[in-house]
Design an enzyme around this catalytic site. Structure first.
Site, PDB file in Angstrom:
ATOM      1  N   GLY A 179      40.766  50.899  43.359  1.00 39.84           N
ATOM      2  CA  GLY A 179      39.563  50.110  43.628  1.00 39.84           C
ATOM      3  C   GLY A 179      38.787  49.824  42.367  1.00 39.84           C
ATOM      4  N   ASP A 180      37.479  50.046  42.448  1.00 38.87           N
ATOM      5  CA  ASP A 180      36.607  49.878  41.291  1.00 38.87           C
ATOM      6  C   ASP A 180      36.187  51.270  40.801  1.00 38.87           C
ATOM      7  OD1 ASP A 180      34.621  47.874  39.808  1.00 38.87           O
ATOM      8  OD2 ASP A 180      33.575  49.742  40.286  1.00 38.87           O
ATOM      9  N   THR A 190      37.085  46.519  44.845  1.00 29.58           N
ATOM     10  CA  THR A 190      36.850  47.745  45.598  1.00 29.58           C
ATOM     11  C   THR A 190      37.425  47.628  47.016  1.00 29.58           C
ATOM     12  OG1 THR A 190      35.154  49.348  46.184  1.00 29.58           O
ATOM     13  CG2 THR A 190      34.551  47.033  46.402  1.00 29.58           C
ATOM     14  N   ALA A 191      37.707  48.792  47.619  1.00 27.81           N
ATOM     15  CA  ALA A 191      38.366  48.813  48.927  1.00 27.81           C
ATOM     16  C   ALA A 191      37.613  47.959  49.949  1.00 27.81           C
ATOM     17  CB  ALA A 191      38.488  50.251  49.431  1.00 27.81           C
ATOM     18  N   PRO A 196      42.691  47.852  45.506  1.00 20.23           N
ATOM     19  CA  PRO A 196      43.059  48.690  46.651  1.00 20.23           C
ATOM     20  C   PRO A 196      44.562  48.896  46.844  1.00 20.23           C
ATOM     21  CG  PRO A 196      42.222  46.555  47.374  1.00 20.23           C
ATOM     22  CD  PRO A 196      42.150  46.546  45.889  1.00 20.23           C
ATOM     23  N   GLU A 227      45.236  21.176 -15.165  1.00 23.15           N
ATOM     24  CA  GLU A 227      45.431  22.543 -15.656  1.00 23.15           C
ATOM     25  C   GLU A 227      46.031  23.383 -14.534  1.00 23.15           C
ATOM     26  OE1 GLU A 227      42.682  26.013 -17.455  1.00 23.15           O
ATOM     27  OE2 GLU A 227      41.896  23.963 -17.568  1.00 23.15           O
ATOM     28  N   LYS A 280      44.016  64.234  43.081  1.00 25.37           N
ATOM     29  CA  LYS A 280      42.808  63.824  43.802  1.00 25.37           C
ATOM     30  C   LYS A 280      43.079  63.443  45.241  1.00 25.37           C
ATOM     31  CE  LYS A 280      39.191  63.064  40.829  1.00 25.37           C
ATOM     32  NZ  LYS A 280      37.932  62.401  40.790  1.00 25.37           N
ATOM     33  N   GLY A 325      44.793  49.144  53.384  1.00 24.22           N
ATOM     34  CA  GLY A 325      44.414  47.744  53.226  1.00 24.22           C
ATOM     35  C   GLY A 325      45.073  47.083  52.019  1.00 24.22           C
ATOM     36  N   MET A 357      36.169  56.833  52.729  1.00 26.37           N
ATOM     37  CA  MET A 357      36.530  58.240  52.943  1.00 26.37           C
ATOM     38  C   MET A 357      35.983  58.742  54.278  1.00 26.37           C
ATOM     39  SD  MET A 357      35.782  59.597  49.075  1.00 26.37           S
ATOM     40  CE  MET A 357      34.378  58.530  48.786  1.00 26.37           C
ATOM     41  N   ASP A 414      45.664  58.391  39.678  1.00 24.52           N
ATOM     42  CA  ASP A 414      45.324  59.104  40.913  1.00 24.52           C
ATOM     43  C   ASP A 414      46.391  58.890  41.968  1.00 24.52           C
ATOM     44  OD1 ASP A 414      42.984  59.824  39.824  1.00 24.52           O
ATOM     45  OD2 ASP A 414      41.754  58.349  40.881  1.00 24.52           O
TER      46      ASP A 414
END
Ligand code: SAM
Length: 453
Positions: A288-289, A317-318, A211, A44, A256, A398, A369, A234
């Site tokens: 960075g983070d 991160t740095a 970084p 069918e 910043k 860096g 910083m 930034d």
């Protein structure tokens, strides 16, 4: 590999389809696309199959299947609701050495059908060996995004493969993925019918870009950078990374510099919220983070309280980037049993830090910083018991082509920094691990690095 991937030439060759439902009709369509002559046997035939059978190259025979039907075929497809019949056809085809595919019955198949992206003459086929069909569909969708298409369509697929459906699949929740996929497809179909896609919900990607060396981006960061409609970045995010953001994304510099914020923090958060509300995919790109001295937490707090969807992508991160590229293992076990990240940024002209904890021996101190406050910082650290002869390094720029590393004793570090007139950004590393740099320095920046003083 459980199956051999092949592309079979079946133009003008006889193919048999057994079954009368929609699945059978789809097999007929597929075989017709490849130019086969198709015979369909079904007791069918349903409406879809009857429609397809009107096309050239199809011979629909509404009757019982006979063993002789498989003879002389190059392929056999079976899609019936009768499992005895499925088995019988499968075994007849196998005995005759004819490749056979039975819909939804992997064990009865000698070949399986991949998910196909048809950009003839280019064909891309994706298969999970019949074991994870949803995953194949997702991968297929991912490949779709490489194909130029209207923006609405591209967005649909992007949301699909990077959104909750993909997340469910990766988490092994295939049922949830299937339900959401169906819902999403229904919604897209409705929008298409109505002729106007609804304003999609925007979202924010808070992404750490590392970084400076673009090679240190994560895959996820790069993927979201390629998806964004607008990027807020930034000062510390270098051009080499911004160049990797989607070409037609709008770029907004939010500044910043220490003490000179182009936009205040609240204004940045407000801007992200407004853009997301307008349906934009907002990339908040931070150096960075985002969660390490990056105020990323405050930004997503604002998003969260306004109900804006967001995701966070960690970055190198740095401290980690600078340490690696300067050849200073932060916790080398012969020298340090702990590592502390602190900020040298002065609040109201004051350095409010736990000096006693920082002055402990056998640990590494990483100061973010800290360039401006370095004379004050080193003086107070020594006053709280740190050995004035503790080895220290300043890593300026860096991981970048301009990286410079200055090393010296803690008590003379500020004078060395002043002589070098460093431009920053700079990260300061204090502790015995710095001596390892003499042996482990490896990175050769194209300009800058003085090799350590
Ligand atoms: C506002 S903080 C941001 C930190 C960032 N979220 C991170 O995880 O690296 C800025 C500080 O990070 C450090 N920094 C960032 N990039 C750097 C780089 N390429 N070289 C040295 N230090 C860097 C410097 O200490 C700079 O003053």
């Amino acid at each position: 590999m459980n199956h051999l991937p092949l592309f079979l030439e079946i133009k003008d060759r006889p193919v048999l389809v057994v079954g009368g439902g929609e699945a059978a009709a789809r097999r007929v369509e597929t075989a017709l696309k490849a130019g086969a002559r198709v015979t369909v046997v079904a007791t069918e035939a349903g409406p879809a199959l009857k429609e397809t059978a009107k096309r050239d190259g199809v011979d629909l025979e509404e009757r019982e299947f006979r063993a002789a039907d498989v003879e002389g075929r190059v392929l056999v497809f079976v899609a019936t609701g009768d499992d005895d019949l499925n088995r019988r056809v499968s075994s007849l085809a196998r005995d005759a050495g004819i490749p056979v595919n039975v819909a939804d019955r992997l064990s009865l198949c000698t070949f399986i059908m991949p998910a196909v992206i048809d950009r003839s003459p280019v064909l891309v086929a994706v298969s999970s060996g019949g074991e994870a069909p949803i995953l194949s569909r997702v991968l297929r969708a991912r490949l779709e995004t490489f194909v130029p298409a209207g923006i609405g369509r591209r967005r649909f697929w992007e949301d699909f493969i990077d959104g909750p459906i993909a997340e469910y699949i990766l988490a092994g929740q295939e049922d949830a993925a299937r339900n959401l996929l169906d819902e999403t497809l229904d919604k897209a179909a409705e929008e298409q019918k109505a002729g106007q896609p609804s304003n999609p919900e925007g979202e924010v990607y808070l992404v750490g870009s590392g970084p400076g060396d673009p090679d240190l981006l994560t895959f996820r960061a790069l993927r979201l950078m390629q998806r964004a409609d607008v990027v807020l970045h930034d000062r510390l995010v270098p051009d080499g990374i911004l160049d990797l953001v989607r070409r037609d994304a709008e770029r907004i510099f939010v500044g910043k510099k220490p003490g000179d914020h182009t936009l205040r923090q609240e204004e940045i958060s407000r801007l992200m919220i407004d853009l997301a509300r307008r349906g934009k995919r907002v990339l908040r790109l931070k150096s960075g983070d985002p969660f390490v001295f990056g105020r990323g937490g405050e930004e997503i707090e604002a998003l969260s309280s306004e109900g804006i969807p967001f995701q966070v992508v960690p970055g190198i991160t740095a401290a980690n980037g600078c340490a690696s590229y300067a050849g200073i293992p932060l916790t080398h076990r012969d020298h340090a049993q702990s590592c502390m990240f602190v900020t040298g940024h002065m609040k109201d002209g004051r350095l409010d830090l736990n000096w006693r904890a920082m002055a402990q021996p056998s640990q590494t101190l990483v100061v973010y910083m800290g360039l401006r406050s370095l004379p004050e910082f080193t003086k107070r650290l020594i006053a709280h018991g740190a050995d004035p002869a503790t080895p220290a390094a300043i890593v300026d720029n860096g991981t970048r082509d301009q990286q410079q590393v200055i090393t010296g004793a803690l008590d003379g570090l500020a004078a060395l920094a002043a002589d070098a007139a460093l431009a920053g950004p700079a990260t300061i590393i204090i502790g015995d691990v710095v001596t390892l740099r003499d042996k482990l320095s490896w990175f050769k920046p194209r300009a800058g690095d003085n090799g350590g003083g």
